[in-house]
Design an enzyme around this catalytic site. Structure first.
Site, PDB file in Angstrom:
ATOM      1  N   HIS A  58       1.084  -1.178  -0.081  1.00  0.00           N
ATOM      2  CA  HIS A  58       0.066   0.057  -0.050  1.00  0.00           C
ATOM      3  C   HIS A  58       1.041   1.107  -0.107  1.00  0.00           C
ATOM      4  O   HIS A  58       1.224   1.652   1.316  1.00  0.00           O
ATOM      5  CB  HIS A  58      -0.771  -0.179   1.097  1.00  0.00           C
ATOM      6  CG  HIS A  58      -1.866   0.988   1.223  1.00  0.00           C
ATOM      7  ND1 HIS A  58      -3.391   0.785   1.711  1.00  0.00           N
ATOM      8  CD2 HIS A  58      -2.138   2.169   0.857  1.00  0.00           C
ATOM      9  CE1 HIS A  58      -3.961   1.773   1.642  1.00  0.00           C
ATOM     10  NE2 HIS A  58      -3.385   2.792   0.905  1.00  0.00           N
ATOM     11  N   HIS A 179     -10.757  -0.224   0.902  1.00  0.00           N
ATOM     12  CA  HIS A 179     -10.772   1.002   1.913  1.00  0.00           C
ATOM     13  C   HIS A 179     -11.878   1.092   2.463  1.00  0.00           C
ATOM     14  O   HIS A 179     -12.882   1.620   1.932  1.00  0.00           O
ATOM     15  CB  HIS A 179     -10.601   2.355   0.998  1.00  0.00           C
ATOM     16  CG  HIS A 179     -10.400   3.549   1.768  1.00  0.00           C
ATOM     17  ND1 HIS A 179      -9.294   4.235   2.249  1.00  0.00           N
ATOM     18  CD2 HIS A 179     -11.428   4.236   2.533  1.00  0.00           C
ATOM     19  CE1 HIS A 179      -9.769   5.423   2.710  1.00  0.00           C
ATOM     20  NE2 HIS A 179     -11.228   5.240   3.135  1.00  0.00           N
ATOM     21  N   ASN A 278      -6.291   8.964   7.310  1.00  0.00           N
ATOM     22  CA  ASN A 278      -7.683   8.377   7.054  1.00  0.00           C
ATOM     23  C   ASN A 278      -7.439   6.857   6.791  1.00  0.00           C
ATOM     24  O   ASN A 278      -6.707   6.515   5.833  1.00  0.00           O
ATOM     25  CB  ASN A 278      -8.344   8.900   5.783  1.00  0.00           C
ATOM     26  CG  ASN A 278      -9.954   8.300   5.647  1.00  0.00           C
ATOM     27  OD1 ASN A 278     -10.147   7.858   6.596  1.00  0.00           O
ATOM     28  ND2 ASN A 278     -10.304   8.799   4.480  1.00  0.00           N
ATOM     29  N   ASP A 305       0.800   2.599   3.781  1.00  0.00           N
ATOM     30  CA  ASP A 305      -0.159   3.794   3.356  1.00  0.00           C
ATOM     31  C   ASP A 305       0.967   5.100   3.363  1.00  0.00           C
ATOM     32  O   ASP A 305       0.332   6.022   3.477  1.00  0.00           O
ATOM     33  CB  ASP A 305      -1.388   3.894   4.372  1.00  0.00           C
ATOM     34  CG  ASP A 305      -2.560   4.822   3.749  1.00  0.00           C
ATOM     35  OD1 ASP A 305      -2.361   5.177   2.508  1.00  0.00           O
ATOM     36  OD2 ASP A 305      -3.361   4.986   4.505  1.00  0.00           O
ATOM     37  N   HIS A 309       2.428  14.276   0.830  1.00  0.00           N
ATOM     38  CA  HIS A 309       1.778  15.536   0.467  1.00  0.00           C
ATOM     39  C   HIS A 309       2.393  16.634   0.417  1.00  0.00           C
ATOM     40  O   HIS A 309       3.407  16.805   1.401  1.00  0.00           O
ATOM     41  CB  HIS A 309       0.463  15.823   1.319  1.00  0.00           C
ATOM     42  CG  HIS A 309      -0.638  14.629   1.403  1.00  0.00           C
ATOM     43  ND1 HIS A 309      -1.251  14.831   0.238  1.00  0.00           N
ATOM     44  CD2 HIS A 309      -1.155  14.025   1.994  1.00  0.00           C
ATOM     45  CE1 HIS A 309      -2.390  13.617   0.437  1.00  0.00           C
ATOM     46  NE2 HIS A 309      -2.301  12.882   1.547  1.00  0.00           N
TER      47      HIS A 309
HETATM   48 ZN   LIG Z   1      -7.114   4.139   2.412  1.00  0.00          ZN
END
Ligand SMILES: [Zn+2]
Length: 430
Positions: A58, A179, A278, A305, A309
């Protein structure tokens, strides 16, 4: 250039007894105490653990479309520095990776960068809009040989579409990575729903919004006899549902992020958007349940994850900041701190949860293999006794949104070998 041979001297496979390990022609050529070093470059690996090269199910590489935040080049270099030899790239790029052409583009960018294998994940629905299925078969048949599909960032919330996707991927041994977020239950959500969200005046993201989808999807997977993988599990309740589904014998797997194994919602008191993610950071009880579940195998693997950004999207007020944090360069130290140093997992367990299981779930043959003669030479050399302080300025990622800046973490990735070739040596890119 002739193929280089490396002799890892004094290395400890999975933290076991020291041996010599010869890497030649992209493979582990020999393992033992009396391996001949002739013609090989000797790497002093005394005291270093060898683990299979890590595999991340991920990762967000942001290319194409958001190269200001990350590129395949910078993201995979960050991966190599974190000990990874393969990453699965999520499809929420711009444009979205929902066609054979797009996944092949990402796959080629990864091959050209050469820091690790890049295995694209295809979108489940066109544009990740949740309205009609993307061309799953064409992506599976493409040069990228996609086996994992996800609308990550969005939930496949329509039960009929989710059922169809699960049925479709059975044809080629694929898996749908969900998700899990019931969208109506998280409208306006800014953090974990609970007493603290009330105190801070931030909209709540209730545990049940995740658990309702996890429950629905394990039932659907059981019903159609297909494989579902639950992304970034974050609540104690989700763990119970996955445990129940596995007891039923259904083909259900799950991942947890390093940050959900370590950080809690209390950090949100700072209103520092670095902690906005999230699914959100949860309670200490959730963290403890997730650790136990990873240790006992209910949760199959760790996935970062990794969500780079740019500053403009992260260094702003909490309500408008983008959710997500970096993960690739700190994952193994965080797992050491949360699972190994607490006695919950040994190094063989770490290798299983961070290499073997994610490779198996994603169908990536050649990764997550035993450190044995004849196997591909994907491995990481790690010094668990070292300590380092995370410095944003020294991260390879193009973004700097790590919650660990200035934190002292245990362990140091000393070297990463990808196909027998070092991508990282002495903690630096080669
Ligand atoms: Zn996600």
């Amino acid at each position: 250039m002739t193929a280089q041979r490396y002799l890892l001297d004094g290395v400890r496979p999975l933290g076991g007894e020291p041996v010599r390990m010869l890497l030649a022609d992209g493979r582990i050529a020999a393992v033992g105490t009396d391996v001949d070093a002739a013609g090989a470059e000797v790497v002093d690996a005394a005291g270093l653990h060898a683990l299979p090269g890590l595999v991340d199910l991920h990762t967000h590489l942001r290319e194409p479309g958001r190269e200001d935040a990350e590129t395949v080049e910078t993201g995979t270099l960050a991966a190599a520095l974190g000990g990874y030899t393969a990453v699965f790239a999520m499809p929420n790029t711009e444009p979205c990776a929902d066609t054979a052409g797009l996944v092949e583009q990402v796959w080629r960018l990864g091959r050209d960068a050469g820091h690790c294998d890049v295995q694209p994940i295809g979108a489940v629905t066109v544009g990740r809009q949740g309205e009609r299925l993307a061309e799953l078969g064409a992506m599976a048949d493409s040069a990228a040989r996609v086996r994992v599909f996800s609308d990550d960032g969005n939930c496949v919330s329509d039960a009929v579409l989710m059922r169809r996707a699960l049925e479709y991927v059975k044809a080629f041994g694929g898996v749908v990575a969900q998700h899990a977020e019931e969208p109506r239950l998280t409208e306006g959500a800014q953090m974990n729903e609970g007493a603290l969200s009330g105190v801070l005046g931030l909209g709540g993201w209730p545990a049940v919004a995740e658990e309702a989808i996890v429950a629905r999807d394990v039932l659907l997977a059981g019903h159609v006899g297909s494989r579902v993988h639950i992304c970034h599990l974050s609540t104690a309740g989700s763990v119970e549902i996955v445990r129940w589904a596995k007891e039923k014998g259904w083909d259900v797997t799950a991942e947890v992020t390093p940050h959900h194994l370590l950080l809690t919602e209390d950090l949100v008191r700072s209103y520092d958007p670095i902690y906005k993610v999230n699914p959100p950071l949860r309670t200490d009880a959730d963290v403890q349940a997730l650790r136990q579940a990873l240790a006992d195998g209910t949760i199959d693997c760790v996935a970062t994850d990794h969500a780079p950004h740019s500053l403009e999207h992260k260094e702003t007020e909490w309500a408008v900041a983008s959710p997500g944090m970096l993960g690739l360069e700190t994952a193994l130290p965080i797992v050491q701190q949360a699972l190994v140093d607490t006695g919950l997992l040994d190094w063989a367990g770490v290798a299983d949860r961070m290499a073997t299981k994610p490779a198996a779930i994603g169908g990536l043959a050649g990764h997550g293999r035993p450190l044995a003669e004849g196997e591909p030479a994907h491995l990481v050399l790690y010094d668990p006794a070292a300590e380092w302080t995370v410095d944003r300025a020294r991260l390879a990622s193009r973004s700097t949104n790590t919650p660990y800046a200035g934190h002292a973490l245990p362990g140091r990735i000393v070297a990463t070998f990808y196909g027998g070739r070092p991508t990282v040596l002495d903690g630096k890119p080669t």
